[in-house]
Design a protein around this motif. Sequence first.
Motif, PDB file in Angstrom:
ATOM      1  N   THR A  45      14.365  -4.027  -5.290  1.00 24.63           N
ATOM      2  CA  THR A  45      14.197  -3.780  -3.859  1.00 24.63           C
ATOM      3  C   THR A  45      13.246  -2.617  -3.616  1.00 24.63           C
ATOM      4  OG1 THR A  45      16.451  -4.574  -3.520  1.00 24.63           O
ATOM      5  CG2 THR A  45      15.443  -3.367  -1.712  1.00 24.63           C
ATOM      6  N   LEU A  46      13.413  -1.557  -4.393  1.00 24.98           N
ATOM      7  CA  LEU A  46      12.518  -0.400  -4.249  1.00 24.98           C
ATOM      8  C   LEU A  46      11.076  -0.772  -4.595  1.00 24.98           C
ATOM      9  CD1 LEU A  46      14.786   2.375  -5.800  1.00 24.98           C
ATOM     10  CD2 LEU A  46      14.259   1.996  -3.386  1.00 24.98           C
ATOM     11  N   ARG A  47      10.905  -1.553  -5.659  1.00 21.72           N
ATOM     12  CA  ARG A  47       9.561  -1.977  -6.064  1.00 21.72           C
ATOM     13  C   ARG A  47       8.915  -2.845  -4.989  1.00 21.72           C
ATOM     14  NH1 ARG A  47      11.027  -3.540 -10.716  1.00 21.72           N
ATOM     15  NH2 ARG A  47      11.358  -5.726 -10.233  1.00 21.72           N
ATOM     16  N   GLN A  48       9.680  -3.721  -4.391  1.00 20.04           N
ATOM     17  CA  GLN A  48       9.148  -4.581  -3.326  1.00 20.04           C
ATOM     18  C   GLN A  48       8.744  -3.753  -2.108  1.00 20.04           C
ATOM     19  OE1 GLN A  48      11.931  -7.482  -1.915  1.00 20.04           O
ATOM     20  NE2 GLN A  48      10.422  -8.590  -0.726  1.00 20.04           N
ATOM     21  N   ALA A  49       9.538  -2.755  -1.761  1.00 18.48           N
ATOM     22  CA  ALA A  49       9.209  -1.895  -0.625  1.00 18.48           C
ATOM     23  C   ALA A  49       7.940  -1.099  -0.887  1.00 18.48           C
ATOM     24  CB  ALA A  49      10.379  -0.958  -0.338  1.00 18.48           C
ATOM     25  N   GLN A  50       7.760  -0.659  -2.129  1.00 15.36           N
ATOM     26  CA  GLN A  50       6.545   0.085  -2.471  1.00 15.36           C
ATOM     27  C   GLN A  50       5.307  -0.800  -2.401  1.00 15.36           C
ATOM     28  OE1 GLN A  50       7.495   1.677  -6.287  1.00 15.36           O
ATOM     29  NE2 GLN A  50       8.713   3.379  -5.448  1.00 15.36           N
ATOM     30  N   LYS A  51       5.438  -2.048  -2.845  1.00 12.08           N
ATOM     31  CA  LYS A  51       4.305  -2.975  -2.770  1.00 12.08           C
ATOM     32  C   LYS A  51       3.921  -3.256  -1.320  1.00 12.08           C
ATOM     33  CE  LYS A  51       3.922  -6.523  -5.473  1.00 12.08           C
ATOM     34  NZ  LYS A  51       4.199  -7.758  -6.228  1.00 12.08           N
ATOM     35  N   ALA A  53       4.391  -1.245   1.186  1.00 10.50           N
ATOM     36  CA  ALA A  53       3.788  -0.030   1.728  1.00 10.50           C
ATOM     37  C   ALA A  53       2.334   0.099   1.281  1.00 10.50           C
ATOM     38  CB  ALA A  53       4.591   1.190   1.284  1.00 10.50           C
ATOM     39  N   LEU A  54       2.027  -0.319   0.054  1.00  8.92           N
ATOM     40  CA  LEU A  54       0.649  -0.282  -0.425  1.00  8.92           C
ATOM     41  C   LEU A  54      -0.249  -1.217   0.376  1.00  8.92           C
ATOM     42  CD1 LEU A  54       0.734  -0.114  -4.326  1.00  8.92           C
ATOM     43  CD2 LEU A  54      -0.380   1.451  -2.736  1.00  8.92           C
ATOM     44  N   LYS A  55       0.280  -2.382   0.734  1.00  8.61           N
ATOM     45  CA  LYS A  55      -0.510  -3.348   1.503  1.00  8.61           C
ATOM     46  C   LYS A  55      -0.809  -2.843   2.908  1.00  8.61           C
ATOM     47  CE  LYS A  55       1.027  -7.497  -0.879  1.00  8.61           C
ATOM     48  NZ  LYS A  55       1.713  -8.786  -0.755  1.00  8.61           N
ATOM     49  N   LYS A  56       0.033  -1.978   3.444  1.00  5.90           N
ATOM     50  CA  LYS A  56      -0.154  -1.478   4.797  1.00  5.90           C
ATOM     51  C   LYS A  56      -1.148  -0.313   4.862  1.00  5.90           C
ATOM     52  CE  LYS A  56       4.352  -2.845   6.559  1.00  5.90           C
ATOM     53  NZ  LYS A  56       5.603  -2.406   7.154  1.00  5.90           N
ATOM     54  N   LEU A  57      -1.452   0.302   3.721  1.00  8.11           N
ATOM     55  CA  LEU A  57      -2.386   1.423   3.720  1.00  8.11           C
ATOM     56  C   LEU A  57      -3.796   0.929   4.056  1.00  8.11           C
ATOM     57  CD1 LEU A  57      -1.315   3.445   0.558  1.00  8.11           C
ATOM     58  CD2 LEU A  57      -1.005   4.066   2.949  1.00  8.11           C
ATOM     59  N   PRO A  58      -4.540   1.727   4.837  1.00  8.34           N
ATOM     60  CA  PRO A  58      -5.915   1.315   5.137  1.00  8.34           C
ATOM     61  C   PRO A  58      -6.823   1.449   3.919  1.00  8.34           C
ATOM     62  CG  PRO A  58      -5.455   3.479   6.062  1.00  8.34           C
ATOM     63  CD  PRO A  58      -4.159   2.956   5.500  1.00  8.34           C
ATOM     64  N   ILE A  59      -7.731   0.529   3.807  1.00 10.20           N
ATOM     65  CA  ILE A  59      -8.667   0.529   2.665  1.00 10.20           C
ATOM     66  C   ILE A  59      -9.948   1.205   3.107  1.00 10.20           C
ATOM     67  CG2 ILE A  59      -9.956  -0.908   1.064  1.00 10.20           C
ATOM     68  CD1 ILE A  59      -7.785  -3.025   1.409  1.00 10.20           C
ATOM     69  N   ASP A  60     -10.362   2.238   2.367  1.00 12.12           N
ATOM     70  CA  ASP A  60     -11.622   2.938   2.662  1.00 12.12           C
ATOM     71  C   ASP A  60     -12.693   2.383   1.732  1.00 12.12           C
ATOM     72  OD1 ASP A  60     -10.422   4.536   4.564  1.00 12.12           O
ATOM     73  OD2 ASP A  60      -9.907   6.116   3.123  1.00 12.12           O
ATOM     74  N   THR A  61     -13.651   1.667   2.295  1.00 10.99           N
ATOM     75  CA  THR A  61     -14.759   1.149   1.501  1.00 10.99           C
ATOM     76  C   THR A  61     -16.034   1.882   1.927  1.00 10.99           C
ATOM     77  OG1 THR A  61     -15.126  -0.617   3.068  1.00 10.99           O
ATOM     78  CG2 THR A  61     -13.721  -1.099   1.187  1.00 10.99           C
ATOM     79  N   GLU A  62     -16.738   2.414   0.957  1.00  7.23           N
ATOM     80  CA  GLU A  62     -17.993   3.104   1.260  1.00  7.23           C
ATOM     81  C   GLU A  62     -19.143   2.141   1.011  1.00  7.23           C
ATOM     82  OE1 GLU A  62     -18.447   6.778  -0.757  1.00  7.23           O
ATOM     83  OE2 GLU A  62     -16.384   7.375  -0.377  1.00  7.23           O
ATOM     84  N   GLN A  63     -19.969   1.952   2.022  1.00  6.42           N
ATOM     85  CA  GLN A  63     -21.137   1.101   1.874  1.00  6.42           C
ATOM     86  C   GLN A  63     -22.371   1.986   1.879  1.00  6.42           C
ATOM     87  OE1 GLN A  63     -20.987  -1.739   4.977  1.00  6.42           O
ATOM     88  NE2 GLN A  63     -19.297  -2.887   4.084  1.00  6.42           N
ATOM     89  N   ASP A  64     -23.181   1.871   0.829  1.00  4.87           N
ATOM     90  CA  ASP A  64     -24.399   2.694   0.727  1.00  4.87           C
ATOM     91  C   ASP A  64     -25.597   1.971   1.264  1.00  4.87           C
ATOM     92  OD1 ASP A  64     -23.096   4.835  -0.302  1.00  4.87           O
ATOM     93  OD2 ASP A  64     -23.353   4.199  -2.387  1.00  4.87           O
TER      94      ASP A  64
END
Length: 64
Positions: A45-51, A53-64
């Motif tokens: 259950t803890l592992r599923q909650a952590q996964k 939470a990771l999916k909800k984090l915003p992804i920072d992509t740097e485009q050059d």
Amino acid sequence: MANKTLGTRQKLVFRLDPAQAKPRNPVAVLAKRGGAGSHQKNAATLRQAQKQALKKLPIDTEQD
């Protein structure tokens, strides 16, 4: 003539003191005292909650 006082006579009632009353459910008494509560979540259950939470984090992509 009927005796009318027999129907309205005060009934004999046995009363117990609250200290002498036996609890209905001894397990409930222990739970009220504070020893009971929710259990810990298991590892899956803890592992599923952590996964999630990771999916909800915003992804920072740097485009050059």
